[in-house]
Design a protein around this motif. Structure first.
Motif, PDB file in Angstrom:
ATOM      1  N   PHE A  33     -23.986-107.759 -31.266  1.00  0.00           N
ATOM      2  CA  PHE A  33     -24.546-106.986 -30.161  1.00  0.00           C
ATOM      3  C   PHE A  33     -23.439-106.169 -29.484  1.00  0.00           C
ATOM      4  O   PHE A  33     -23.623-104.985 -29.197  1.00  0.00           O
ATOM      5  N   GLU A  34     -22.282-106.791 -29.257  1.00  0.00           N
ATOM      6  CA  GLU A  34     -21.160-106.099 -28.616  1.00  0.00           C
ATOM      7  C   GLU A  34     -20.732-104.870 -29.415  1.00  0.00           C
ATOM      8  O   GLU A  34     -20.394-103.832 -28.840  1.00  0.00           O
ATOM      9  N   ALA A  35     -20.763-104.964 -30.740  1.00  0.00           N
ATOM     10  CA  ALA A  35     -20.363-103.827 -31.573  1.00  0.00           C
ATOM     11  C   ALA A  35     -21.296-102.638 -31.396  1.00  0.00           C
ATOM     12  O   ALA A  35     -20.916-101.502 -31.652  1.00  0.00           O
ATOM     13  N   PHE A  36     -22.526-102.877 -30.938  1.00  0.00           N
ATOM     14  CA  PHE A  36     -23.485-101.815 -30.665  1.00  0.00           C
ATOM     15  C   PHE A  36     -23.374-101.273 -29.252  1.00  0.00           C
ATOM     16  O   PHE A  36     -23.885-100.208 -28.956  1.00  0.00           O
ATOM     17  N   THR A  37     -22.756-102.007 -28.345  1.00  0.00           N
ATOM     18  CA  THR A  37     -22.840-101.669 -26.930  1.00  0.00           C
ATOM     19  C   THR A  37     -21.557-101.107 -26.338  1.00  0.00           C
ATOM     20  O   THR A  37     -21.571-100.636 -25.210  1.00  0.00           O
ATOM     21  N   GLU A  38     -20.471-101.169 -27.073  1.00  0.00           N
ATOM     22  CA  GLU A  38     -19.197-100.656 -26.569  1.00  0.00           C
ATOM     23  C   GLU A  38     -18.741 -99.517 -27.475  1.00  0.00           C
ATOM     24  O   GLU A  38     -18.595 -99.690 -28.683  1.00  0.00           O
ATOM     25  N   VAL A  39     -18.510 -98.359 -26.870  1.00  0.00           N
ATOM     26  CA  VAL A  39     -18.192 -97.156 -27.647  1.00  0.00           C
ATOM     27  C   VAL A  39     -16.909 -97.333 -28.456  1.00  0.00           C
ATOM     28  O   VAL A  39     -16.777 -96.772 -29.539  1.00  0.00           O
ATOM     29  N   ARG A  40     -15.959 -98.150 -27.980  1.00  0.00           N
ATOM     30  CA  ARG A  40     -14.723 -98.370 -28.742  1.00  0.00           C
ATOM     31  C   ARG A  40     -15.024 -98.993 -30.097  1.00  0.00           C
ATOM     32  O   ARG A  40     -14.285 -98.790 -31.051  1.00  0.00           O
ATOM     33  N   HIS A  41     -16.117 -99.745 -30.197  1.00  0.00           N
ATOM     34  CA  HIS A  41     -16.549-100.305 -31.473  1.00  0.00           C
ATOM     35  C   HIS A  41     -17.482 -99.340 -32.207  1.00  0.00           C
ATOM     36  O   HIS A  41     -17.285 -99.038 -33.379  1.00  0.00           O
ATOM     37  N   LEU A  42     -18.494 -98.884 -31.504  1.00  0.00           N
ATOM     38  CA  LEU A  42     -19.568 -98.089 -32.108  1.00  0.00           C
ATOM     39  C   LEU A  42     -19.040 -96.867 -32.855  1.00  0.00           C
ATOM     40  O   LEU A  42     -19.468 -96.566 -33.969  1.00  0.00           O
ATOM     41  N   SER A  43     -18.093 -96.179 -32.262  1.00  0.00           N
ATOM     42  CA  SER A  43     -17.549 -94.965 -32.890  1.00  0.00           C
ATOM     43  C   SER A  43     -16.765 -95.272 -34.160  1.00  0.00           C
ATOM     44  O   SER A  43     -16.492 -94.363 -34.951  1.00  0.00           O
ATOM     45  N   GLN A  44     -16.402 -96.527 -34.381  1.00  0.00           N
ATOM     46  CA  GLN A  44     -15.615 -96.900 -35.555  1.00  0.00           C
ATOM     47  C   GLN A  44     -16.466 -97.140 -36.804  1.00  0.00           C
ATOM     48  O   GLN A  44     -15.962 -97.041 -37.915  1.00  0.00           O
ATOM     49  N   TRP A  45     -17.739 -97.496 -36.619  1.00  0.00           N
ATOM     50  CA  TRP A  45     -18.541 -97.877 -37.783  1.00  0.00           C
ATOM     51  C   TRP A  45     -19.864 -97.133 -37.916  1.00  0.00           C
ATOM     52  O   TRP A  45     -20.483 -97.185 -38.971  1.00  0.00           O
ATOM     53  N   TRP A  46     -20.322 -96.439 -36.900  1.00  0.00           N
ATOM     54  CA  TRP A  46     -21.656 -95.844 -36.897  1.00  0.00           C
ATOM     55  C   TRP A  46     -21.819 -94.821 -38.011  1.00  0.00           C
ATOM     56  O   TRP A  46     -20.960 -93.964 -38.211  1.00  0.00           O
ATOM     57  N   GLY A  47     -22.931 -94.898 -38.702  1.00  0.00           N
ATOM     58  CA  GLY A  47     -23.302 -93.902 -39.699  1.00  0.00           C
ATOM     59  C   GLY A  47     -23.149 -94.411 -41.116  1.00  0.00           C
ATOM     60  O   GLY A  47     -22.574 -95.469 -41.360  1.00  0.00           O
ATOM     61  N   PRO A  48     -23.693 -93.639 -42.062  1.00  0.00           N
ATOM     62  CA  PRO A  48     -23.596 -94.004 -43.476  1.00  0.00           C
ATOM     63  C   PRO A  48     -22.154 -93.903 -43.987  1.00  0.00           C
ATOM     64  O   PRO A  48     -21.274 -93.343 -43.316  1.00  0.00           O
ATOM     65  N   GLU A  49     -21.941 -94.400 -45.199  1.00  0.00           N
ATOM     66  CA  GLU A  49     -20.623 -94.366 -45.823  1.00  0.00           C
ATOM     67  C   GLU A  49     -20.102 -92.935 -45.897  1.00  0.00           C
ATOM     68  O   GLU A  49     -20.832 -92.011 -46.236  1.00  0.00           O
ATOM     69  N   GLY A  50     -18.827 -92.762 -45.542  1.00  0.00           N
ATOM     70  CA  GLY A  50     -18.183 -91.457 -45.613  1.00  0.00           C
ATOM     71  C   GLY A  50     -18.316 -90.626 -44.349  1.00  0.00           C
ATOM     72  O   GLY A  50     -17.676 -89.589 -44.223  1.00  0.00           O
ATOM     73  N   PHE A  51     -19.151 -91.053 -43.402  1.00  0.00           N
ATOM     74  CA  PHE A  51     -19.334 -90.319 -42.148  1.00  0.00           C
ATOM     75  C   PHE A  51     -18.352 -90.821 -41.099  1.00  0.00           C
ATOM     76  O   PHE A  51     -17.956 -91.981 -41.115  1.00  0.00           O
ATOM     77  N   THR A  52     -17.991 -89.935 -40.192  1.00  0.00           N
ATOM     78  CA  THR A  52     -17.220 -90.318 -39.006  1.00  0.00           C
ATOM     79  C   THR A  52     -17.997 -89.846 -37.790  1.00  0.00           C
ATOM     80  O   THR A  52     -18.911 -89.008 -37.904  1.00  0.00           O
ATOM     81  N   THR A  53     -17.645 -90.374 -36.639  1.00  0.00           N
ATOM     82  CA  THR A  53     -18.372 -90.074 -35.408  1.00  0.00           C
ATOM     83  C   THR A  53     -17.404 -89.659 -34.305  1.00  0.00           C
ATOM     84  O   THR A  53     -16.389 -90.324 -34.100  1.00  0.00           O
TER      85      THR A  53
END
Length: 168
Positions: A33-53
């Motif tokens: 849940f924390e990985a979804f709620t804190e931008v420091r985490h979310l921006s690191q993994w969000w999106g399909p393979e090969g995408f960055t945010t």
């Protein structure tokens, strides 16, 4: 065609407008849940393979917004916008997701985090305004595979980073 991750199609009044993807993650649901709620985490993994945010603004609260750009591996930028409509830690997050605040084609998503012993089962359910928009998301943007890849990125990130940090 909804994918539940358990081999059975979802049956509901909105089934022809849904995309459903789920997966188990080897981490406690509070960490997932924390990985979804804190931008420091979310921006690191969000999106399909090969995408960055790239995040332009982020406020995790009901009525708050996440304004961001997803950068595809082919160099294409995708303008994205989310507003949080419900937050029930650590069980559920609901949101409206589109290209911008006034996107008439924005879709609703609900994330459910279910404890499964020391692990977590996460389900992402997106409901589109029309069957046609859902079909376009699946056919043109590969929404089911992209959802599976996104949850795969989350699982890898949580187990490699968030969980490691909690153990330090």
């Amino acid at each position: 065609m909804s994918e539940t991750g358990r081999g059975a199609p979802a049956q509901s009044a909105t089934a022809d407008r849904e995309v459903v993807v789920s997966r188990g993650i080897d981490a406690p649901r509070e960490l997932v849940f924390e990985a979804f709620t804190e931008v420091r985490h979310l921006s690191q993994w969000w999106g399909p393979e090969g995408f960055t945010t790239t995040t332009r603004s982020f406020e995790f609260r009901v009525g708050g917004e996440w304004d961001f750009v997803m950068h595809g591996p082919d160099g294409t930028d995708y303008q994205e916008w989310i507003t949080w409509t419900e937050i029930a830690p650590p069980e559920r997050i609901a949101m409206l997701h589109g290209e911008s605040r006034d996107d008439p084609n924005a879709f609703e998503s609900v994330l459910r985090f279910e404890a499964d012993g020391a692990a977590t089962r996460i389900e992402m359910r997106a409901v589109f305004p029309t069957k046609e928009l859902r079909d376009e998301a699946v056919e043109k943007y590969h929404a089911i595979e992209a959802g599976k890849q996104t949850l795969g990125n989350l699982a890898a990130y949580v187990t490699a980073n968030v969980r490691k940090g909690a153990e330090d």
